[in-house]
Design an enzyme around this catalytic site. Structure first.
Site, PDB file in Angstrom:
ATOM      1  N   ASN A  53     106.269   3.537 -43.083  1.00 49.52           N
ATOM      2  CA  ASN A  53     105.894   2.936 -41.801  1.00 49.52           C
ATOM      3  C   ASN A  53     106.613   3.713 -40.702  1.00 49.52           C
ATOM      4  O   ASN A  53     107.820   3.599 -40.558  1.00 49.52           O
ATOM      5  CB  ASN A  53     106.330   1.464 -41.800  1.00 49.52           C
ATOM      6  CG  ASN A  53     106.215   0.830 -40.425  1.00 49.52           C
ATOM      7  OD1 ASN A  53     105.512   1.326 -39.548  1.00 49.52           O
ATOM      8  ND2 ASN A  53     106.897  -0.295 -40.246  1.00 49.52           N
ATOM      9  N   TRP A  54     105.840   4.508 -39.974  1.00 53.36           N
ATOM     10  CA  TRP A  54     106.459   5.350 -38.941  1.00 53.36           C
ATOM     11  C   TRP A  54     106.810   4.573 -37.673  1.00 53.36           C
ATOM     12  O   TRP A  54     107.419   5.121 -36.758  1.00 53.36           O
ATOM     13  CB  TRP A  54     105.527   6.529 -38.600  1.00 53.36           C
ATOM     14  CG  TRP A  54     105.660   7.677 -39.569  1.00 53.36           C
ATOM     15  CD1 TRP A  54     106.158   7.629 -40.845  1.00 53.36           C
ATOM     16  CD2 TRP A  54     105.293   9.044 -39.337  1.00 53.36           C
ATOM     17  NE1 TRP A  54     106.126   8.881 -41.415  1.00 53.36           N
ATOM     18  CE2 TRP A  54     105.595   9.781 -40.517  1.00 53.36           C
ATOM     19  CE3 TRP A  54     104.723   9.718 -38.251  1.00 53.36           C
ATOM     20  CZ2 TRP A  54     105.360  11.147 -40.629  1.00 53.36           C
ATOM     21  CZ3 TRP A  54     104.484  11.078 -38.370  1.00 53.36           C
ATOM     22  CH2 TRP A  54     104.809  11.782 -39.541  1.00 53.36           C
ATOM     23  N   LYS A  55     106.359   3.327 -37.585  1.00 52.12           N
ATOM     24  CA  LYS A  55     106.607   2.509 -36.379  1.00 52.12           C
ATOM     25  C   LYS A  55     106.163   3.284 -35.138  1.00 52.12           C
ATOM     26  O   LYS A  55     105.188   4.029 -35.189  1.00 52.12           O
ATOM     27  CB  LYS A  55     108.080   2.094 -36.297  1.00 52.12           C
ATOM     28  CG  LYS A  55     108.588   1.512 -37.600  1.00 52.12           C
ATOM     29  CD  LYS A  55     109.904   0.821 -37.443  1.00 52.12           C
ATOM     30  CE  LYS A  55     110.450   0.431 -38.800  1.00 52.12           C
ATOM     31  NZ  LYS A  55     111.500  -0.552 -38.744  1.00 52.12           N
ATOM     32  N   HIS A  70     104.370  -7.415 -40.093  1.00 53.98           N
ATOM     33  CA  HIS A  70     105.709  -6.812 -40.086  1.00 53.98           C
ATOM     34  C   HIS A  70     106.623  -7.658 -39.185  1.00 53.98           C
ATOM     35  O   HIS A  70     106.181  -8.196 -38.174  1.00 53.98           O
ATOM     36  CB  HIS A  70     105.633  -5.375 -39.563  1.00 53.98           C
ATOM     37  CG  HIS A  70     106.905  -4.610 -39.766  1.00 53.98           C
ATOM     38  ND1 HIS A  70     108.000  -4.770 -38.947  1.00 53.98           N
ATOM     39  CD2 HIS A  70     107.263  -3.705 -40.704  1.00 53.98           C
ATOM     40  CE1 HIS A  70     108.974  -3.991 -39.379  1.00 53.98           C
ATOM     41  NE2 HIS A  70     108.556  -3.328 -40.444  1.00 53.98           N
ATOM     42  N   GLU A  85     108.706  -6.943 -37.039  1.00 52.70           N
ATOM     43  CA  GLU A  85     108.754  -6.535 -35.627  1.00 52.70           C
ATOM     44  C   GLU A  85     107.538  -7.067 -34.873  1.00 52.70           C
ATOM     45  O   GLU A  85     107.621  -7.378 -33.680  1.00 52.70           O
ATOM     46  CB  GLU A  85     108.873  -5.010 -35.538  1.00 52.70           C
ATOM     47  CG  GLU A  85     110.279  -4.557 -35.957  1.00 52.70           C
ATOM     48  CD  GLU A  85     110.357  -3.176 -36.582  1.00 52.70           C
ATOM     49  OE1 GLU A  85     109.428  -2.376 -36.405  1.00 52.70           O
ATOM     50  OE2 GLU A  85     111.356  -2.916 -37.275  1.00 52.70           O
ATOM     51  N   GLU A  89     110.584  -7.942 -46.980  1.00 51.18           N
ATOM     52  CA  GLU A  89     111.486  -7.200 -46.102  1.00 51.18           C
ATOM     53  C   GLU A  89     112.428  -8.174 -45.392  1.00 51.18           C
ATOM     54  O   GLU A  89     112.044  -8.786 -44.381  1.00 51.18           O
ATOM     55  CB  GLU A  89     110.677  -6.440 -45.041  1.00 51.18           C
ATOM     56  CG  GLU A  89     109.702  -5.449 -45.615  1.00 51.18           C
ATOM     57  CD  GLU A  89     109.406  -4.342 -44.618  1.00 51.18           C
ATOM     58  OE1 GLU A  89     109.659  -3.183 -44.950  1.00 51.18           O
ATOM     59  OE2 GLU A  89     108.960  -4.641 -43.488  1.00 51.18           O
ATOM     60  N   GLY A 119     116.185  -1.368 -40.918  1.00 53.80           N
ATOM     61  CA  GLY A 119     116.784  -0.433 -39.972  1.00 53.80           C
ATOM     62  C   GLY A 119     118.274  -0.623 -39.747  1.00 53.80           C
ATOM     63  O   GLY A 119     118.840  -0.069 -38.810  1.00 53.80           O
ATOM     64  N   SER A 122     115.942  -0.622 -45.356  1.00 53.61           N
ATOM     65  CA  SER A 122     116.982   0.385 -45.560  1.00 53.61           C
ATOM     66  C   SER A 122     116.913   1.069 -46.931  1.00 53.61           C
ATOM     67  O   SER A 122     117.937   1.404 -47.526  1.00 53.61           O
ATOM     68  CB  SER A 122     118.370  -0.217 -45.318  1.00 53.61           C
ATOM     69  OG  SER A 122     118.479  -0.659 -43.963  1.00 53.61           O
ATOM     70  N   GLY A 149     110.828   2.518 -43.616  1.00 53.44           N
ATOM     71  CA  GLY A 149     110.726   2.892 -42.209  1.00 53.44           C
ATOM     72  C   GLY A 149     111.371   4.244 -41.956  1.00 53.44           C
ATOM     73  O   GLY A 149     110.768   5.303 -42.137  1.00 53.44           O
ATOM     74  N   GLY A 150     112.626   4.221 -41.540  1.00 50.17           N
ATOM     75  CA  GLY A 150     113.322   5.429 -41.106  1.00 50.17           C
ATOM     76  C   GLY A 150     113.242   6.587 -42.079  1.00 50.17           C
ATOM     77  O   GLY A 150     113.029   7.745 -41.681  1.00 50.17           O
TER      78      GLY A 150
END
Ligand code: PEP
Length: 246
Positions: free
Chosen positions: A8-10, A91, A93, A161, A167, A206, A227-228
């Site tokens: 997930n590149w957000k 998600h 967010e 999640e 993150g 993470s 993500g990251g």
């Protein structure tokens, strides 16, 4: 079941980032797990072209409706038209920044399913929920409310999640991950029957190449939502390699 490494590149990535997907496709011409990248909507079409057939692409959200006066939104049909095969819904967010409820998330997942997209339905507790001993209740309520009645192993993925792990570099213990994944599996099987034994359950929060091996060894963990560590082919490649070996 074929496991799934999902990135997930957000809100990250411009056109010059497409080199990462080309590098990933070159490194994994025929992975023995499914590989998915969900870039920002602006990159979806170009990334779908660059990814080739071994790597799937998807969106990070879709609207529940097919079309209409919803400025800034994209529909499931548009995701498909841009080459996407999956869409992430719910998600944390989105739940936080856009006040998305389980009912909204479910409607989006239904739109995905009726468009032949695979829905990646996200659930997860806050730190307050966990410290209050409410994790299984909160996650169970989200699963019940967000996963549509038409869910099957072929069209739905559930991503657990924990909000406090996204993150942050913090990860639940392996026992905690296993407890939640076992509970989600039991709830899905109770609702959908044996087919739900093959609904893929991803852990997210993470995940890195350095902790992926131990996370993928946990029961009912069928992959990861990352993500990251999905932004760079070299980082995400380490996670894919760990999933292939699990
Ligand atoms: C995510 O974006 O879903 C996520 C899990 O992020 P990170 O891997 O950066 O914690």
């Amino acid at each position: 079941m074929r496991k799934l490494a999902a990135g997930n590149w957000k809100m990250n990535g411009l056109g010059d980032g497409l080199g990462e997907i080309t590098a990933l496709a070159a490194a994994f011409p025929s992975p023995n797990c499914d590989v998915l990248i969900c870039p920002p909507a602006t990159l979806l079409s170009r990334m779908s072209d660059a990814a080739g057939s071994a790597i799937a692409t998807g969106a990070q959200d879709c609207h529940a409706k097919t079309s209409g006066a919803h400025t800034g939104d994209i529909s499931a049909q548009m995701v498909r038209d841009a080459g996407g095969a999956y869409v992430i819904v719910g998600h944390s967010e989105r739940r936080t920044d856009h006040d998305e409820t389980d009912a909204i998330v479910r409607a989006k997942a239904e739109a995905a399913l009726s468009t032949d997209l695979i829905a990646v339905v996200c659930v997860g507790e806050t730190l307050t929920d966990r410290e209050a001993g409410q994790t299984l209740d909160v996650v169970g309520t989200q699963v019940a409310g967000s996963v549509p009645d038409g869910a099957t192993a072929a069209n739905t993925v559930v991503a657990y999640e924990p909000v406090w792990a996204i993150g942050t570099g913090k990860v639940p213990t392996l026992e905690e991950i296993g407890e939640v994944h076992d509970d989600i599996r039991a709830r899905l099987v109770a609702r959908f029957g044996d087919d739900a034994k093959n609904i893929r359950l991803l852990y997210g929060g993470s995940v890195k190449a350095s902790n992926a091996n131990e996370i993928f060894a946990v029961s009912n963990v069928d992959g990861a939502l990352v993500g990251g560590a999905s932004l760079k082919a070299s980082d995400f490649g380490g996670i894919i390699t760990a999933l292939e070996a699990s």
